[in-house]
Design a protein around this motif. Sequence first.
Motif, short mmCIF file in Angstrom:
data_model
loop_
_atom_site.label_atom_id
_atom_site.label_comp_id
_atom_site.label_asym_id
_atom_site.label_seq_id
_atom_site.Cartn_x
_atom_site.Cartn_y
_atom_site.Cartn_z
N LEU A 97 1.21 -2.12 0.59
CA LEU A 97 0.73 -2.37 1.95
C LEU A 97 -0.78 -2.64 1.95
O LEU A 97 -1.26 -3.55 2.64
CB LEU A 97 1.01 -1.17 2.86
CG LEU A 97 2.45 -0.90 3.27
CD1 LEU A 97 2.52 0.35 4.14
CD2 LEU A 97 3.05 -2.09 3.99
N TRP A 98 -1.52 -1.85 1.17
CA TRP A 98 -2.96 -2.00 1.08
C TRP A 98 -3.33 -3.37 0.52
O TRP A 98 -4.24 -4.04 1.00
CB TRP A 98 -3.52 -0.87 0.22
CG TRP A 98 -5.00 -0.80 0.11
CD1 TRP A 98 -5.89 -0.40 1.06
CD2 TRP A 98 -5.78 -1.12 -1.05
NE1 TRP A 98 -7.17 -0.45 0.56
CE2 TRP A 98 -7.13 -0.89 -0.72
CE3 TRP A 98 -5.46 -1.57 -2.33
CZ2 TRP A 98 -8.17 -1.10 -1.64
CZ3 TRP A 98 -6.50 -1.78 -3.24
CH2 TRP A 98 -7.83 -1.54 -2.88
N LEU A 133 12.46 -2.81 6.79
CA LEU A 133 11.16 -2.25 6.45
C LEU A 133 10.06 -3.30 6.60
O LEU A 133 8.98 -3.02 7.11
CB LEU A 133 11.20 -1.70 5.01
CG LEU A 133 10.03 -0.86 4.56
CD1 LEU A 133 9.81 0.35 5.48
CD2 LEU A 133 10.26 -0.37 3.14
N LEU A 134 10.36 -4.52 6.18
CA LEU A 134 9.40 -5.61 6.34
C LEU A 134 9.12 -5.89 7.81
O LEU A 134 7.99 -6.21 8.18
CB LEU A 134 9.90 -6.87 5.63
CG LEU A 134 10.07 -6.77 4.11
CD1 LEU A 134 10.60 -8.08 3.55
CD2 LEU A 134 8.78 -6.37 3.44
N ALA A 135 10.13 -5.73 8.66
CA ALA A 135 9.94 -5.91 10.10
C ALA A 135 8.99 -4.83 10.65
O ALA A 135 8.16 -5.12 11.52
CB ALA A 135 11.28 -5.86 10.82
N LYS A 189 4.21 -11.05 -0.47
CA LYS A 189 4.47 -11.18 -1.90
C LYS A 189 4.45 -9.85 -2.63
O LYS A 189 5.11 -9.68 -3.64
CB LYS A 189 3.52 -12.18 -2.56
CG LYS A 189 2.07 -11.74 -2.60
CD LYS A 189 1.22 -12.84 -3.20
CE LYS A 189 -0.24 -12.46 -3.21
NZ LYS A 189 -1.08 -13.57 -3.64
N TYR A 190 3.70 -8.88 -2.12
CA TYR A 190 3.65 -7.57 -2.76
C TYR A 190 4.82 -6.69 -2.34
O TYR A 190 5.03 -5.63 -2.91
CB TYR A 190 2.34 -6.85 -2.43
CG TYR A 190 1.12 -7.64 -2.84
CD1 TYR A 190 0.84 -7.86 -4.18
CD2 TYR A 190 0.27 -8.17 -1.88
CE1 TYR A 190 -0.26 -8.60 -4.56
CE2 TYR A 190 -0.84 -8.92 -2.26
CZ TYR A 190 -1.09 -9.13 -3.59
OH TYR A 190 -2.19 -9.86 -3.97
N LEU A 191 5.54 -7.14 -1.31
CA LEU A 191 6.64 -6.34 -0.77
C LEU A 191 8.00 -6.99 -1.03
O LEU A 191 9.00 -6.61 -0.42
CB LEU A 191 6.44 -6.13 0.73
CG LEU A 191 5.15 -5.39 1.09
CD1 LEU A 191 4.88 -5.47 2.59
CD2 LEU A 191 5.21 -3.95 0.64
N GLU A 213 3.28 3.87 -4.42
CA GLU A 213 3.46 2.48 -4.84
C GLU A 213 3.68 1.57 -3.63
O GLU A 213 3.09 0.50 -3.53
CB GLU A 213 4.63 2.36 -5.82
CG GLU A 213 4.82 0.94 -6.30
CD GLU A 213 5.96 0.77 -7.29
OE1 GLU A 213 6.01 -0.30 -7.91
OE2 GLU A 213 6.79 1.68 -7.43
N PHE A 214 4.52 2.03 -2.69
CA PHE A 214 4.77 1.22 -1.50
C PHE A 214 3.49 1.07 -0.67
O PHE A 214 3.14 -0.03 -0.24
CB PHE A 214 5.88 1.86 -0.64
CG PHE A 214 6.12 1.11 0.64
CD1 PHE A 214 6.78 -0.11 0.63
CD2 PHE A 214 5.67 1.61 1.85
CE1 PHE A 214 6.98 -0.82 1.81
CE2 PHE A 214 5.87 0.92 3.03
CZ PHE A 214 6.53 -0.30 3.01
#
Length: 169
Positions: free
Chosen positions: A156-157, A15-17, A6-8, A151-152
Amino acid sequence: MTPSFKYLAGYPSALLAQVQGLIEAGRLEAYLAERYPQGHEVRSDKALFDYTQALKQRHLRNAEPLARVSYDAKLKVVQHALGTHTRATTVHGSRLKTRREIRVATLFKEAPADFLRMIVVHELAHLRELDHNKAFYQLCHHMEPAYAQLEFDLRLWLTLRELPGAPSS
């Protein structure tokens, strides 16, 4: 189990992969700890105010003064608010007085120092630009050249924090 991204949302599937691969390999926490090993000592509201004022003085000297900067435990990440910038206008006789406040989610007390700087830069940029438009992001990049990467990585964090068995900080 596939984690929630949800944050991505909005990032490319390739990139999600890669993120999914880091999670499955159990490497996301190590990746972030390696990139952002340094914490910070900005734990109190006074320290946060001083920290924010120093950044404001460096980049936005002519912006209106801040009345208050504080951590806010009521800000919820799920409400898409990691920080807020508010303006309250009051009437004093025949004059209008604007009071500006910045509130930062309490979870940033435990975040890496770079993430705290990114969120403070974001909220300071609202002193000049109210909307998240091109000028707003240009100002963010002026104050913090690595803004987009931070921000990215902050996203992730936040994703890592919601994984089962995730570290609390």
